[in-house]
Design an enzyme around this catalytic site. Structure first.
Site, short mmCIF file in Angstrom:
data_model
loop_
_atom_site.label_atom_id
_atom_site.label_comp_id
_atom_site.label_asym_id
_atom_site.label_seq_id
_atom_site.Cartn_x
_atom_site.Cartn_y
_atom_site.Cartn_z
CG HIS A 53 -3.18 3.51 1.71
ND1 HIS A 53 -3.55 3.10 0.46
CD2 HIS A 53 -3.29 2.42 2.52
CE1 HIS A 53 -3.88 1.82 0.50
NE2 HIS A 53 -3.73 1.39 1.74
CB CYS A 69 -0.96 -0.01 1.18
SG CYS A 69 -2.18 -1.32 1.05
CG ASN A 99 -6.61 -0.76 0.53
OD1 ASN A 99 -5.95 -0.26 -0.38
ND2 ASN A 99 -6.07 -1.26 1.62
#
Ligand code: COA
Length: 331
Positions: free
Chosen positions: A257, A117, A287
């Site tokens: 994020h 990520c 996500n």
């Protein structure tokens, strides 16, 4: 060698599949409910790339094409292509090479970055270094992930979290004080493997057992990752503000994020930022791993002003985390 200049983001592109997977759809697939997902994560729906013959490189190339159009440059002007991903089309060759051939960027060289990520942040500063050194004039940085290819849709603790998508930025030498000003990157070996894909690599190559035991899917100890991410993202965001003498008033936007709305809120609180200065699109896309940050930049680009101070921040598997201070060059 050319004069040293900062690297500025001069265009943003994106790709999102049409198909939506809502919380209500997931209620039909696993034991969960819309209320639980929304309150625990902030997610309402995600996009899923359904076409079986299309994957991460396709989405990255679509984002790249939009970027070239937006900037009005041709693919053969691109010097370097960097793709951040944990869902490459193949273990090798690099997805960046596939994107390069799809967009016909014959003069570029291309490679992937693997930092889960945090991948887009690592790729962005890697790209910036090429510009700052004067060795490249146009660097394409892409975050693309087809998470649906490694998500186990029988595991309610992970399948609610992830979606597919891609975002891309172009880096060029800055003409003024704007650009990538500073960054902090960190990593720490996650020896307990709290977030990983057990099989398919050289340690556990694919065989009947790995497939039967569903080891080709992402596994996560959500609670452990949540705690690490909350502290890590907030710490590194506060640290980059301190390092650059930025107060909350100086920061125009946090670009976090998008893993969990509660992690984002904790980071914004630590930075002293009001909610209206925080980019949040986790409700729409979930996500998307390496794509979350460029997708935020894409969605917010019309609201950004030249000279705005942006703090980009991420935490991910590895563990990897970091923050980047960007002075917005466009508009
Ligand atoms: N629907 C309903 N209940 C669920 C569920 C779902 N989809 N998933 C888990 N649960 C249950 C659990 O089984 C548990 O039940 P129990 O108490 O009876 O055992 C309960 O909900 C609480 O589980 P827990 O894992 O503690 O929930 P949480 O508040 O930590 O939220 C995550 C789970 C995954 C949303 C959260 O941990 C998270 O976001 N983690 C980090 C994710 C992340 O950032 N990942 C990428 C790295 S960047």
């Amino acid at each position: 060698m050319a004069e040293t200049k900062r690297a500025a983001i001069t265009a943003v592109g994106h790709y999102l599949p049409e198909n939506r997977l809502t919380n209500h759809d997931l209620e039909q697939m696993v034991e969960t409910d819309d209320e639980w997902i929304r309150t625990r994560t902030g997610i309402e729906e995600r996009r899923i790339l359904k076409d079986e013959d299309k994957a991460t490189a396709f989405m990255g190339a679509e984002a790249a094409k939009e970027l070239l159009d937006q900037r009005g440059v041709s693919a053969d002007e691109i010097d370097v292509i960097i793709v951040a991903t944990v869902t490459p089309d193949y273990l090798f060759p690099a997805t960046a090479c596939l994107v390069q051939s799809e967009i016909e960027a014959g003069n570029a060289y291309s490679f992937d970055v693997s930092a889960a990520c945090s991948g887009f942040l690592y790729a962005l500063t890697t790209g910036a270094n090429f510009i700052e050194s004067g060795r490249a004039q146009k660097v394409m940085v892409i975050g693309s992930d087809k998470m649906s290819s490694i998500v186990d849709y029988t595991d309610r603790s992970t399948c609610i979290l992830f979606g597919d998508g891609a975002g891309a930025v172009l880096l060029e030498p800055s003409e003024d004080e704007t650009g990538i000003i500073d960054y902090i990157h960190r990593s720490e070996g996650d020896t307990n493997l709290s977030l990983y894909q057990p099989a398919g690599g050289s340690l556990n190559p694919a065989n009947e057992e790995t497939v039967k035991n569903r080891l080709h899917y992402a596994k996560q100890d959500g609670r452990t990752v949540f705690k690490k991410a909350t502290v890590g993202m907030a710490d590194v965001s506060e640290e980059i503000m301190d390092k650059n003498d930025l107060s909350a008033d100086d920061v125009a936007w946090l670009v976090p994020h998008q893993a969990n709305l509660r992690i984002i809120d904790a980071t914004a609180n630590r930075m002293g930022l009001d909610k209206d200065k925080v980019m949040v699109n986790i409700d729409k896309y979930g996500n998307t791993t390496a794509a979350t940050i460029p997708l935020c930049l894409y969605d917010w680009q019309n609201k950004l002003e030249h000279g705005d101070n942006l703090i980009l921040a991420a935490f991910g598997g590895g563990y990897t985390w970091g923050s980047i201070y960007v002075k917005w060059a466009l508009n």
